[in-house]
Enzyme design. Sequence first.
Site, mmCIF file in Angstrom:
data_model
loop_
_atom_site.group_PDB
_atom_site.id
_atom_site.type_symbol
_atom_site.label_atom_id
_atom_site.label_comp_id
_atom_site.label_asym_id
_atom_site.label_seq_id
_atom_site.Cartn_x
_atom_site.Cartn_y
_atom_site.Cartn_z
ATOM 1 N N SER A 185 45.204 39.342 46.641
ATOM 2 C CA SER A 185 43.808 39.705 46.859
ATOM 3 C C SER A 185 43.648 40.598 48.083
ATOM 4 O O SER A 185 44.499 40.626 48.970
ATOM 5 C CB SER A 185 42.949 38.445 47.048
ATOM 6 O OG SER A 185 42.930 37.666 45.879
ATOM 7 N N ALA A 209 22.126 38.959 40.613
ATOM 8 C CA ALA A 209 22.071 37.496 40.528
ATOM 9 C C ALA A 209 23.290 36.934 39.812
ATOM 10 O O ALA A 209 23.257 35.826 39.291
ATOM 11 C CB ALA A 209 20.792 37.055 39.808
ATOM 12 N N GLY A 210 24.391 37.712 39.810
ATOM 13 C CA GLY A 210 25.629 37.249 39.207
ATOM 14 C C GLY A 210 26.387 36.332 40.145
ATOM 15 O O GLY A 210 25.862 35.871 41.166
ATOM 16 N N SER A 211 27.658 36.074 39.822
ATOM 17 C CA SER A 211 28.448 35.119 40.607
ATOM 18 C C SER A 211 28.652 35.580 42.038
ATOM 19 O O SER A 211 28.520 34.792 42.976
ATOM 20 C CB SER A 211 29.799 34.882 39.924
ATOM 21 O OG SER A 211 30.509 36.101 39.777
ATOM 22 N N GLU A 241 41.844 34.174 49.176
ATOM 23 C CA GLU A 241 40.483 33.912 48.677
ATOM 24 C C GLU A 241 40.555 33.211 47.328
ATOM 25 O O GLU A 241 41.430 33.464 46.514
ATOM 26 C CB GLU A 241 39.679 35.211 48.612
ATOM 27 C CG GLU A 241 40.259 36.283 47.697
ATOM 28 C CD GLU A 241 39.670 36.249 46.304
ATOM 29 O OE1 GLU A 241 38.698 35.513 46.092
ATOM 30 O OE2 GLU A 241 40.204 36.947 45.435
ATOM 31 N N GLY A 242 39.616 32.309 47.101
ATOM 32 C CA GLY A 242 39.650 31.486 45.909
ATOM 33 C C GLY A 242 38.784 31.983 44.772
ATOM 34 O O GLY A 242 38.837 31.432 43.670
ATOM 35 N N GLN A 275 37.420 34.374 38.250
ATOM 36 C CA GLN A 275 37.580 35.602 37.476
ATOM 37 C C GLN A 275 38.689 35.464 36.439
ATOM 38 O O GLN A 275 38.591 35.996 35.329
ATOM 39 C CB GLN A 275 37.855 36.753 38.443
ATOM 40 C CG GLN A 275 36.655 37.045 39.340
ATOM 41 C CD GLN A 275 37.006 37.852 40.586
ATOM 42 O OE1 GLN A 275 38.131 37.814 41.069
ATOM 43 N NE2 GLN A 275 36.040 38.592 41.103
ATOM 44 N N CYS A 313 36.411 43.558 41.069
ATOM 45 C CA CYS A 313 35.971 44.692 41.873
ATOM 46 C C CYS A 313 37.140 45.460 42.469
ATOM 47 O O CYS A 313 36.975 46.596 42.913
ATOM 48 C CB CYS A 313 35.029 44.227 42.990
ATOM 49 S SG CYS A 313 35.777 43.047 44.123
ATOM 50 N N SER A 350 26.807 37.789 43.769
ATOM 51 C CA SER A 350 25.513 37.798 44.452
ATOM 52 C C SER A 350 25.068 36.374 44.796
ATOM 53 O O SER A 350 24.517 36.134 45.881
ATOM 54 C CB SER A 350 24.459 38.472 43.576
ATOM 55 O OG SER A 350 24.813 39.812 43.314
#
Length: 451
Positions: free
Chosen positions: A109, A193-195, A114-115, A120, A50, A197
């Site tokens: 990031s 409903a992805g990772s 952040e992990g 990704q 993103c 979300s």
Amino acid sequence: MSLLVVGLSHRSAPVSILERASLSADTQAKLLQDTLAAEPAAEATVLATCNRIELYADVDKFHAGVAELSTLLAQHSGVGLDELTPYLYVHYEDRAVHHLFSVACGLDSMVVGEGQILGQIKDTLALGQDLHTAGRLLNDLFQQALRVGKRAHSETGIDRAGQSLVTFGLEQLAQDTDVETWAKGKRALVIGAGSMSSLAAATLARSGVSEIVIANRTLARAERLAQILGEAGGTGVAARAVEMVAVGDELTRADVVVSCTGATGLVLTAEAVEDAARARRAPLFLLDLAMPRDIDAAAHRIPGVRLVDIESLAEASADAPMAADVDQVRGIVSDEVAAFGAAQRAAHITPTVVALRTMAAEVVAGEVARLEGRLPGLDDKQRAEITQTVRRVVDKLLHAPTVRVKQLASEPGGAGYADALRTLFDLDPETVASVSRADLNDADVKNRGRV
């Protein structure tokens, strides 16, 4: 190794450019196929999140590679090259390795530490493997990046410095209130409903919301996520799934909405948000984690609505404090970059060493055959003993030079030792090349499915 990365991220480009340049899954696949078709690139993969789009490739020419990769990014993103170029950054060889390892550790990031970036990176490698665009170099590089990222999180307190975008976004919605206190009893709507979300839904459930509604284009995926959330082993929150057409109705009942889909257009228009806000008394909180955005930016001007999106998160993260552990992670990255470079340089000379030992074995076999012709009375035991003795002599003579040349080749500037070895022993270039091809094919087979 001639690793090249050309890309743009939240550090180099405004969110408006990142939003326009975002790549769908199909576009990513086409980009990789076209990159391999381009002459300077032997292998490639793309890291698209993103807040970053990066094209990694093994190239034989730096300037031609930069020009070709930049042009391909522009063509597939739909942003003109002249407009895109000022926001692009370029890293080459060790600097490219350093950049990816830093990304894997969360140092680059939007929310430092952040992990989620590890998942990704894993997806990026899987895409290159599935399309057969990632060869030995990129397989080695991305698998090592995953190990470096995991090492940083296990050996340091970088997790204290960072968090997921979801958590950071919820903190921005809650403002000066503790997230758990703010979320307690609220009804939540998660769109997608992805990772990301799924992470949002789980985070909201742990934060104490009373109900979560999952809306997704594929209802079965939404139902599966709702089932996981509601299971006793999960969060135990009241959860249900709805189709996307029901989002408008659910919007009037929800207190907090998190949206992260792969849609190319708006999922929630300003008009839809305004209608929902007008039908309720309590404030409506919106968190848009999609790129390009799911929620109309004009929604932030609607009374009773608070919108946090990628752009506002980027602004907020600029002031976020960094933990002291960041310096330790930077040290890990530097050490791992040096180790990776040494390993790649050492691997570069391996085909030459294998070719040398193959030539030596052929010489031994030829001399033993000649000896048998001159001494036909040798029995099997004598022949075996002579053969073993000659092999031991050759192995001892070659041992020290080959061990030493591998050590020298692993040092910066050591690539020339392979050329020297080929020249000194008059090795056939085609033999060396055939060893390299076999090694590459073996690595490709071995690395499939290892993500």
